[in-house]
Design an enzyme around this catalytic site. Sequence first.
Site, mmCIF file in Angstrom:
data_model
loop_
_atom_site.group_PDB
_atom_site.id
_atom_site.type_symbol
_atom_site.label_atom_id
_atom_site.label_comp_id
_atom_site.label_asym_id
_atom_site.label_seq_id
_atom_site.Cartn_x
_atom_site.Cartn_y
_atom_site.Cartn_z
ATOM 1 N N ASP A 69 -24.362 -11.853 -30.875
ATOM 2 C CA ASP A 69 -23.572 -12.403 -31.973
ATOM 3 C C ASP A 69 -22.600 -13.420 -31.400
ATOM 4 O O ASP A 69 -22.449 -13.541 -30.184
ATOM 5 C CB ASP A 69 -22.866 -11.310 -32.784
ATOM 6 C CG ASP A 69 -21.841 -10.518 -31.991
ATOM 7 O OD1 ASP A 69 -21.889 -10.539 -30.737
ATOM 8 O OD2 ASP A 69 -20.977 -9.857 -32.604
ATOM 9 N N TYR A 126 -19.272 -15.753 -30.236
ATOM 10 C CA TYR A 126 -18.018 -15.484 -29.538
ATOM 11 C C TYR A 126 -16.913 -15.198 -30.552
ATOM 12 O O TYR A 126 -16.924 -15.707 -31.678
ATOM 13 C CB TYR A 126 -17.625 -16.680 -28.672
ATOM 14 C CG TYR A 126 -18.590 -16.969 -27.540
ATOM 15 C CD1 TYR A 126 -18.897 -16.005 -26.588
ATOM 16 C CD2 TYR A 126 -19.181 -18.232 -27.413
ATOM 17 C CE1 TYR A 126 -19.768 -16.281 -25.537
ATOM 18 C CE2 TYR A 126 -20.053 -18.514 -26.363
ATOM 19 C CZ TYR A 126 -20.337 -17.535 -25.434
ATOM 20 O OH TYR A 126 -21.199 -17.810 -24.397
ATOM 21 N N PHE A 164 -24.581 -18.577 -27.006
ATOM 22 C CA PHE A 164 -24.016 -18.740 -25.668
ATOM 23 C C PHE A 164 -23.266 -20.056 -25.457
ATOM 24 O O PHE A 164 -22.535 -20.192 -24.477
ATOM 25 C CB PHE A 164 -25.089 -18.597 -24.572
ATOM 26 C CG PHE A 164 -25.705 -17.237 -24.493
ATOM 27 C CD1 PHE A 164 -24.973 -16.160 -24.013
ATOM 28 C CD2 PHE A 164 -27.000 -17.018 -24.918
ATOM 29 C CE1 PHE A 164 -25.531 -14.887 -23.948
ATOM 30 C CE2 PHE A 164 -27.571 -15.757 -24.861
ATOM 31 C CZ PHE A 164 -26.841 -14.685 -24.372
ATOM 32 N N HIS A 203 -28.451 -8.676 -19.490
ATOM 33 C CA HIS A 203 -27.590 -9.642 -20.174
ATOM 34 C C HIS A 203 -26.700 -10.359 -19.154
ATOM 35 O O HIS A 203 -26.297 -9.777 -18.144
ATOM 36 C CB HIS A 203 -26.719 -8.918 -21.210
ATOM 37 C CG HIS A 203 -26.056 -9.817 -22.185
ATOM 38 N ND1 HIS A 203 -24.850 -10.429 -21.924
ATOM 39 C CD2 HIS A 203 -26.437 -10.224 -23.422
ATOM 40 C CE1 HIS A 203 -24.505 -11.166 -22.967
ATOM 41 N NE2 HIS A 203 -25.452 -11.075 -23.887
#
Length: 224
Positions: free
Chosen positions: A57, A59, A70, A183
Amino acid sequence: MWNTYFSDDTKQLLESLYARYDEESKNTQLFPSKNNLLKALQATPPENVRVVILGQDPYIHPGQAMGLAFSVKNSIAPPPSLQNIILRLEDYLQEPANHHDLTPWTKQGVLLLNTVLCVKQGSSNSCATWGWQDFTKEILKITLELPQTIVYLLWGFPARDAFNKARIECNVAPRKFQLLATHPSPLSANNIRSRVPAFNQSQPFGSVNALFKQLGEPEIDWRI
């Protein structure tokens, strides 16, 4: 464009998510702005998709979320996950990355998609119960049924889980490839106990281009 692939149910779901966004935003700061919720789709139309990078999801702090998984604008300091991504990029390019806005990747056919497309300020995963995953599952299903070669960079369990749920519900076309890693978050980027490669020991960008080269297809220009 993407909406030509959407079923009536998917269109109705998106309308309900927009309505929820409008209602929640009356009392809560949401990121990204409404006009950037579908920026990833606007930046990379289905016929151009060659790589899918799947985030969780957006920031959670002001100015960061821009609608591309990202990515942040160059004027914003890169969050920790993006810092690790940039380090892997610099390893591959063997030169400094002067920017961290990943928009140039979208022009190369890289779909920067989060599974949940908005978030409440300061609260990660705070919109996960809205139904966004059902919408983005339909996006993934569309990509899996496209005729072209597509490489999926699946970083972390949530990305792998979302991909697998989409895969079992559609007719997967040939030339769809997965590259797995943990991740890029500092909490998991060095997790060597995982059953998939640790992100900081992976070579995502070189691996994608090696695969395209093997197939006789143009490589991605990862420079930003």
